[in-house]
Design a protein around this motif. Structure first.
Motif, PDB file in Angstrom:
ATOM      1  N   TYR A  93       9.046  13.339   8.003  1.00 39.50           N
ATOM      2  CA  TYR A  93       9.093  11.936   7.602  1.00 39.50           C
ATOM      3  C   TYR A  93       7.979  11.144   8.270  1.00 39.50           C
ATOM      4  CZ  TYR A  93      13.019  12.006   4.501  1.00 39.50           C
ATOM      5  OH  TYR A  93      13.826  12.223   3.407  1.00 39.50           O
ATOM      6  N   HIS A  94       6.750  11.633   8.129  1.00 43.03           N
ATOM      7  CA  HIS A  94       5.616  10.896   8.665  1.00 43.03           C
ATOM      8  C   HIS A  94       4.704  10.468   7.525  1.00 43.03           C
ATOM      9  CE1 HIS A  94       7.142  11.705  12.572  1.00 43.03           C
ATOM     10  NE2 HIS A  94       7.299  12.968  12.237  1.00 43.03           N
ATOM     11  N   ARG A  95       3.870   9.481   7.806  1.00 43.72           N
ATOM     12  CA  ARG A  95       3.018   8.935   6.738  1.00 43.72           C
ATOM     13  C   ARG A  95       1.806   9.826   6.533  1.00 43.72           C
ATOM     14  NH1 ARG A  95       3.803   3.325   6.170  1.00 43.72           N
ATOM     15  NH2 ARG A  95       2.889   3.335   4.117  1.00 43.72           N
ATOM     16  N   ASN A  96       2.040  11.119   6.489  1.00 37.41           N
ATOM     17  CA  ASN A  96       0.976  12.092   6.309  1.00 37.41           C
ATOM     18  C   ASN A  96       1.257  12.914   5.067  1.00 37.41           C
ATOM     19  OD1 ASN A  96      -0.644  11.607   8.687  1.00 37.41           O
ATOM     20  ND2 ASN A  96       1.071  12.394   9.869  1.00 37.41           N
ATOM     21  N   PRO A 141       1.859   3.486  11.132  1.00 37.79           N
ATOM     22  CA  PRO A 141       2.250   3.598   9.721  1.00 37.79           C
ATOM     23  C   PRO A 141       3.641   4.209   9.562  1.00 37.79           C
ATOM     24  CG  PRO A 141       0.016   4.439  10.067  1.00 37.79           C
ATOM     25  CD  PRO A 141       0.596   4.190  11.422  1.00 37.79           C
ATOM     26  N   ASP A 142       4.102   4.890  10.595  1.00 35.00           N
ATOM     27  CA  ASP A 142       5.386   5.587  10.561  1.00 35.00           C
ATOM     28  C   ASP A 142       6.594   4.694  10.797  1.00 35.00           C
ATOM     29  OD1 ASP A 142       5.212   8.188   9.833  1.00 35.00           O
ATOM     30  OD2 ASP A 142       5.036   8.998  11.858  1.00 35.00           O
ATOM     31  N   ASN A 178      -1.079   9.248  13.343  1.00 32.76           N
ATOM     32  CA  ASN A 178      -0.840   7.847  13.033  1.00 32.76           C
ATOM     33  C   ASN A 178      -1.164   7.006  14.246  1.00 32.76           C
ATOM     34  OD1 ASN A 178       0.231   8.019  10.315  1.00 32.76           O
ATOM     35  ND2 ASN A 178       1.994   9.046  11.226  1.00 32.76           N
ATOM     36  N   THR A 211       6.003  -0.547   7.551  1.00 29.14           N
ATOM     37  CA  THR A 211       6.771  -1.600   6.879  1.00 29.14           C
ATOM     38  C   THR A 211       7.633  -2.368   7.883  1.00 29.14           C
ATOM     39  OG1 THR A 211       8.604  -0.111   6.307  1.00 29.14           O
ATOM     40  CG2 THR A 211       6.805  -0.287   4.710  1.00 29.14           C
ATOM     41  N   THR A 217       8.926   3.010   9.359  1.00 29.49           N
ATOM     42  CA  THR A 217       9.460   2.863   7.999  1.00 29.49           C
ATOM     43  C   THR A 217      10.972   3.043   8.011  1.00 29.49           C
ATOM     44  OG1 THR A 217       8.864   5.192   7.672  1.00 29.49           O
ATOM     45  CG2 THR A 217       7.358   3.545   6.754  1.00 29.49           C
ATOM     46  N   ARG A 248       0.832  -1.194   0.000  1.00 28.41           N
ATOM     47  CA  ARG A 248       0.000   0.000   0.000  1.00 28.41           C
ATOM     48  C   ARG A 248       0.877   1.259   0.000  1.00 28.41           C
ATOM     49  NH1 ARG A 248      -2.850   3.057   4.663  1.00 28.41           N
ATOM     50  NH2 ARG A 248      -0.973   2.545   5.806  1.00 28.41           N
ATOM     51  N   LYS A 300      13.358   5.779   9.544  1.00 23.01           N
ATOM     52  CA  LYS A 300      13.521   5.928  10.993  1.00 23.01           C
ATOM     53  C   LYS A 300      14.776   5.226  11.515  1.00 23.01           C
ATOM     54  CE  LYS A 300       9.593   7.997  10.651  1.00 23.01           C
ATOM     55  NZ  LYS A 300       9.046   7.457   9.389  1.00 23.01           N
ATOM     56  N   LEU A 328       0.400  -1.720   9.307  1.00 28.20           N
ATOM     57  CA  LEU A 328       0.273  -0.306   8.942  1.00 28.20           C
ATOM     58  C   LEU A 328       1.576   0.281   8.403  1.00 28.20           C
ATOM     59  CD1 LEU A 328      -1.873   0.915  11.979  1.00 28.20           C
ATOM     60  CD2 LEU A 328      -2.692   0.314   9.692  1.00 28.20           C
ATOM     61  N   PRO A 367       7.845   9.212   3.410  1.00 27.23           N
ATOM     62  CA  PRO A 367       8.287   7.814   3.482  1.00 27.23           C
ATOM     63  C   PRO A 367       7.792   6.978   2.292  1.00 27.23           C
ATOM     64  CG  PRO A 367       7.568   8.555   5.639  1.00 27.23           C
ATOM     65  CD  PRO A 367       7.207   9.648   4.656  1.00 27.23           C
TER      66      PRO A 367
END
Lengths: 456, 456
Positions: A193-196, B416-417, B196, B280, B419, A104, B422, B278, A219
């Motif tokens: 670096y956030h999934r936003n 989700p963060d 998140n 990886t 990744t 995803r 990080k 959510l 990311p």
């Protein structure tokens, strides 16, 4: 800490001294360092309204909330001035890599994006490191493909990187559409670096048919780059179903502190009431409307200023400055002495710039003296920031910019993460103190503040 | 920088010295500070597989990837040991405040959550600041309501706050269900302020019917608290459609560095291959499998160790330690000398603890000497961390904990963060260096490492 003897100067110039009594700009500034009004507005607007996309019922609720709040604060002539505008709303948004490594992706449609329709688009990615690379692609070479541009924005204190990097979002989709692309994905115009993902508008010149256009979170953008660099064809499934819902009503909310000298011109301040729909619009721009209203309220409480201070909470800034343009059109007959906008978050103000006529050069010097104790230095730029007051400035209204530190602004800008917890109450107070000192000086300046040559 | 003269000590004790040749633990440790193997594994697993929820095709792809990678690295006896387990998968998840202040909330279903069905649940919120408050609610008092518990987790270096605060997630839903709640929302068990939510499992004791249970992101949780504190009834619309899809296959991936002395027992190291769905799974736990495999590979390259090092990339940890329990059952007949797991991210290791028999006390001293140059101090706790190796430790296998700094772990955990961006490559290398030194000492210890009393 130096203080500026406003009353002495005013008396020396034999102007009518308003009811500022014993209160100097420095006194007002220092008292504002304990301000709670701006926090109250920011907290209230983000909590009781939340997201407020232009032209939606959410923005209408925000206007009603604003009228009630500005009246409760004691402002005069509180009113809504409406206009109509085309409204775009977000739909479903989903993306996944189908191969070689199924997973995803997190994204958000850009404002004015086209729709895939409910049947997902499945297409191969064509990768462009920069907008220039996309522009260099041969016409027709993207037919049926999804363009992906990953140019990475870099962090700056003054936000100047938003101009050039933001072009990927503003102009990139139309470039891709012209070359036949079925859709475009961009790396978010942001620095976190956030999934936003970072939302924001794009535009389609006359004759260019909108294609689906979306921003990946950083990311996700870097993940897609890594997948592409493995060298195999990358196929993505994309569903974006935003739509234009037609013309709707939006509006500006206006409140005033009437001045004692109607001929001296209006001092126009404010921010924008609308926000993108993903966050609650705390830094963009609840804090801006809050800071400017809090400062105006503090001036009002200290006595009547010479010039009328007009606070405008503009509507529909994010989607095309509809409120700012409607205001300029409706009020073109009124004399405006100066304008200033707060629309760059709530971190501390670190410098100021002016665009003042030579006759009012001393106003700039008094601002330097009053703002210096807050850690604010005088810049060398010609002032003229603020999208909403931009149309007025273009007509020659003098400008003052109080520049916030934008180092972390693009971590949050247009993302779901733009929420109240990102506001630092102490830095917010420093903003109110600076705006209060500025208004005390500019609204009461004995000099004429006439028209200026606008910033190019 | 002190180095430990392993070979001299071994020779003095007249044990057979394995083929470590001139390489001391200190040499191996220092060489590992340039390690690229762990980064390569972490980058590969998170990019080429991405999320890998236990029991899904994603986890199966991860096992195939792992076998290929571990074989390519030259490990021996690379194999998959399968088991079956019940599999839960996420569905749609949406929530919004209907009134008094309509707005969307960001959340994620907890593992094993019940479903609302496709027709949304609309119900009033009943607010509990802590789990104890929820527990104190009268039976039946939550009938038809949505319980909301907001207890805020605080940041700790050693992760010790996860135990008590995590109970809100682990136990809270069953408490609410017993009291008749239609659903439960909790503040995420986390320390960041991004939109998140933190996933993670909950459990339902025999006889308790699962209800929909979800975690709000911290900004959303605090927003809901603010809305509640306005004093009006708060109604929420909730859609969660996760489901159990039945029994599926999962598995552990095993690789070995065969030792020269089969009677000396196995040194068991590893992490878990599965992740929440959510992110990886970079810090949880790609880095853990990567660090332990990289260290084992470095020992293998330096010569045959005395004891067999068995690297296990466990399956299905997140959803109930199915892999760890399957391993313990399948391998209960084999002598294990010691076990250690890496499952707390990839930030630098700051302390170590051991649980060693008195006969091997000197091993702990040699570890202290070898790890000290990496900034790692000896703790006073009894070692026994690692969910996957826990069942072995409960049977009396000696334990070594290499404790990572967890100060920012719960900013990312289960979100989700989690990744690749990080992971700090330099801190990752410090981990590999510590694990390499540890394995050099433990796998080659001339002392018998016999059973211990497990940590209570």
């Amino acid at each position: 800490m130096r203080t500026f003897p406003l009353l002495a100067a005013a008396a020396a110039l034999a102007f009518a001294v308003p009811a500022l009594a014993q209160t100097t700009p420095a006194d007002l500034r220092d008292a504002a360092l304990k301000d709670d009004i701006a926090w109250d507005i920011t907290e209230g607007l983000t909590t009781e309204i939340g997201p407020r996309l232009a032209g939606t019922p959410d923005e209408a609720r925000a206007r009603a909330w604003a009228v009630e709040k500005l009246k409760a604060l004691g402002f005069h002539n509180v009113r809504i001035e409406t206009y109509r505008m085309p409204v775009w709303v977000r739909g479903e948004e989903k993306a996944e890599i189908l191969g070689p490594f199924p997973q995803r992706l997190v994204l958000a449609a850009l404002g004015n994006s086209g729709s895939t329709g409910t049947r997902p688009l499945e297409a191969e990615i064509v990768y462009f490191p920069t907008l220039a690379d996309l522009q260099a692609a041969p016409d027709g070479s993207l037919k049926g493909k999804i363009a992906f541009v990953s140019h990475a924005m870099h962090r700056t204190q003054d936000g100047s990187s938003y101009g050039p990097y933001g072009q990927v979002r503003r102009a990139g989709p139309a470039v891709a559409a012209r070359k036949g692309a079925a859709a475009i994905l961009i790396r978010s115009i942001g620095t976190d670096y956030h999934r936003n993902p970072h939302a924001g508008g794009t535009s389609w010149p006359e004759g260019v048919k909108p294609i689906p256009a979306a921003a990946l979170s950083l990311p996700d953008s870097e993940q897609l780059e890594r997948v592409i660099k493995r060298g195999k064809p990358v196929k993505v499934r994309l569903t974006l179903t935003p739509q234009f819902v037609g013309e709707r009503e939006s509006g500006n909310v206006i409140a005033e502190v009437p001045g004692s000298d109607p001929g001296a011109g209006i001092v126009l301040v404010g921010g924008h009431l609308d926000s993108w729909d993903l966050g609650t619009g705390a830094i963009d721009d609840a804090s801006g409307v809050a800071i400017t209203a809090a400062a105006a309220k503090r001036i009002m409480e200290s006595g009547q200023p010479r010039r009328t201070i007009r606070v405008v909470w503009f509507g529909a800034e994010e989607v095309g400055v509809f409120g700012g343009r409607a205001y300029a059109e409706a009020h073109k007959g009124e004399r405006h002495a100066a304008a200033a906008e707060s629309d760059f978050g709530a971190d501390r103000i670190w410098k100021f710039d002016v665009n003042l006529p030579a006759s009012a050069a001393a106003v700039g010097d008094r601002l330097a003296t009053a703002l210096s104790p807050l850690g604010i230095t005088r810049g060398r730029d010609i002032a003229g920031d603020g999208a909403d007051v931009g149309p007025m400035m273009q007509r020659g209204v003098a400008a003052i910019d109080l520049a916030q530190d934008g180092s972390r602004y693009f971590d949050l800008h247009h993302t779901p993460d733009d929420t109240l917890d990102k506001i630092d109450p102490e830095q917010l107070r420093q903003n109110v103190a600076a705006w209060t000192a500025m208004l005390a000086i500019v609204a009461n300046a004995p000099e004429e503040i006439g028209p200026v040559t606008p910033r190019p």
